[in-house]
Design a protein around this motif. Sequence first.
Motif, short mmCIF file in Angstrom:
data_model
loop_
_atom_site.label_atom_id
_atom_site.label_comp_id
_atom_site.label_asym_id
_atom_site.label_seq_id
_atom_site.Cartn_x
_atom_site.Cartn_y
_atom_site.Cartn_z
N ASP A 1 -2.48 7.63 -6.73
CA ASP A 1 -2.25 9.13 -6.03
C ASP A 1 -0.83 9.51 -5.83
O ASP A 1 -0.62 10.84 -5.86
N ALA A 2 0.05 8.49 -5.81
CA ALA A 2 1.50 8.89 -5.84
C ALA A 2 2.10 9.24 -6.98
O ALA A 2 3.27 9.46 -7.26
N ASN A 3 1.28 9.08 -8.05
CA ASN A 3 1.80 9.24 -9.34
C ASN A 3 2.80 8.04 -10.16
O ASN A 3 3.76 8.46 -10.48
N LEU A 4 2.37 6.95 -9.44
CA LEU A 4 3.36 5.97 -9.75
C LEU A 4 2.86 4.91 -10.73
O LEU A 4 1.65 4.91 -11.06
N SER A 5 3.48 4.18 -11.59
CA SER A 5 2.92 3.02 -12.31
C SER A 5 2.59 1.79 -11.53
O SER A 5 1.94 0.90 -12.11
N GLY A 6 3.33 1.74 -10.42
CA GLY A 6 3.33 0.30 -9.86
C GLY A 6 4.52 -0.49 -9.89
O GLY A 6 5.10 -1.14 -8.97
N LYS A 7 5.42 -0.23 -10.93
CA LYS A 7 6.62 -1.02 -11.14
C LYS A 7 7.63 -0.56 -10.26
O LYS A 7 8.45 -0.96 -10.09
N GLU A 8 7.48 0.86 -9.62
CA GLU A 8 8.48 1.42 -8.65
C GLU A 8 8.32 0.53 -7.22
O GLU A 8 9.29 0.74 -6.65
N ILE A 9 7.39 0.17 -7.10
CA ILE A 9 7.28 -0.79 -5.47
C ILE A 9 8.07 -1.75 -5.54
O ILE A 9 8.17 -2.69 -6.20
N ASP A 10 8.89 -1.62 -4.42
CA ASP A 10 10.02 -2.76 -4.38
C ASP A 10 9.53 -3.55 -2.89
O ASP A 10 10.45 -4.36 -2.45
N GLY A 11 8.53 -3.44 -2.21
CA GLY A 11 8.12 -4.09 -0.72
C GLY A 11 6.87 -3.94 -0.59
O GLY A 11 6.18 -2.77 -0.93
N LEU A 12 6.06 -4.73 -0.07
CA LEU A 12 4.83 -4.84 0.27
C LEU A 12 4.48 -5.30 1.77
O LEU A 12 4.95 -6.57 1.90
N PHE A 13 3.69 -4.46 2.47
CA PHE A 13 3.34 -5.10 3.73
C PHE A 13 1.89 -5.07 3.90
O PHE A 13 1.32 -4.01 3.76
N ILE A 14 1.32 -6.18 4.48
CA ILE A 14 -0.10 -6.13 4.75
C ILE A 14 -0.79 -6.36 6.17
O ILE A 14 -0.23 -7.29 6.67
N GLY A 15 -1.49 -5.53 6.61
CA GLY A 15 -2.11 -5.66 7.94
C GLY A 15 -3.17 -6.49 7.96
O GLY A 15 -4.28 -6.18 7.15
#
Length: 389
Positions: A36-50
């Motif tokens: 939905d964000a038009n990203l490939s996934g490689k741009e993600i540099d942080g992950l938070f999980i509830g």
Amino acid sequence: MREVAIIGVGATKFGELWDSSFRSIGIEAGMKAIEDANLSGKEIDGLFIGNMSAGRFINQKHIDALIADYSGMATNNIPATRVEAGGASGGVAFGQAVMAVASGIHNTVLVGGAEKMTDQDDTSINTAMDATADAEWEAGMGLTLASLYAMIARRVMHEGTATREEIASVAVNSHFHGALNPGAQFRKEVALEMVLKSGPVADPLGVFDCAPITDGAAAVVLCPLEEAKKHTDSYVKVSAFAQGSDTLALAQRPDITTFGATVAAANRAYKMAGITASDISVAEIHDDFSIAGILALQDLGFYKKGAAGKAFLSGETRVGAGKVAVNTSGGLKARGYPIGAAGVAQIVEVAEQLRGRADKRQVANAKYGLAQSVGGTGSAVTVSIMEAV
């Protein structure tokens, strides 16, 4: 501090997802948000999980590493953090991510919330949920989360600030909207009489006053506001995030008909966003028990004490009916309550409303939206405010 935007959202269907595992629903929601964000996934540099209780529900701890691994982010050594705050786990995870982006520690962050509950028996699930209250002095003495909220309901009725019918109408409101949400666990309206006559759980609350046991996951992608347009023309500004706390045990509070943590968090959030409660068009509130909906509308400043129940009963809280549409997703009661995912799912719904993508339950000309997430009996509360851009 940098301003923050939501550039992508995603969620699974909520319900009894027998054919899906915890990791599969978590990955599904995350991939939907990234797409939905038009990203490939490689741009993600942080992950938070509830997540509240995967260690008990599916016998899996170290959820942060699990999601990082199966999302493919572990190969890039992306830092992942699991957040637990009872029913507010997803809300707190969202707040941690907002602060990470605002501070510059991270740039593009994926926030997820997930819970797989239906693989366990009711007793095991309720035992875990009851432990979000004071395990030694409440749950250990036989008090359940339902009975604690029943005490609040009884006190509210005793003080005359809401009737039994008004409390039950919170569930009616949520089911009205849930019937319009294709991702909701219960897509059927219910009559007030049906709620009032449902089987007893903890007097005066019945089965239809209580949120269900649910599987599901939700996710959002955050980045600096100034960079949002690089990815999408459909994004939402995070105008404020605030968190409050209170005593773990209900008995330690001077007034059990007001959640002080909600009041404090709401006041901070309104001040941060530069608005008042009257500016909010759509609100997702934590209605794990129907009485919580009454308290939320009062503590958030939408209605004075004694008026919230009347607003629910009259239908004023429905889409197109009053000054603020409440729980357009169906809330925890009808959309479902996968505990760790609930707070993130609220953010997803508000973002979709502000982007004009909520279909039959769309609030017209929505400018500001609010999400309130609650842990235990109000011992941890988050309030997030989003703004249409």
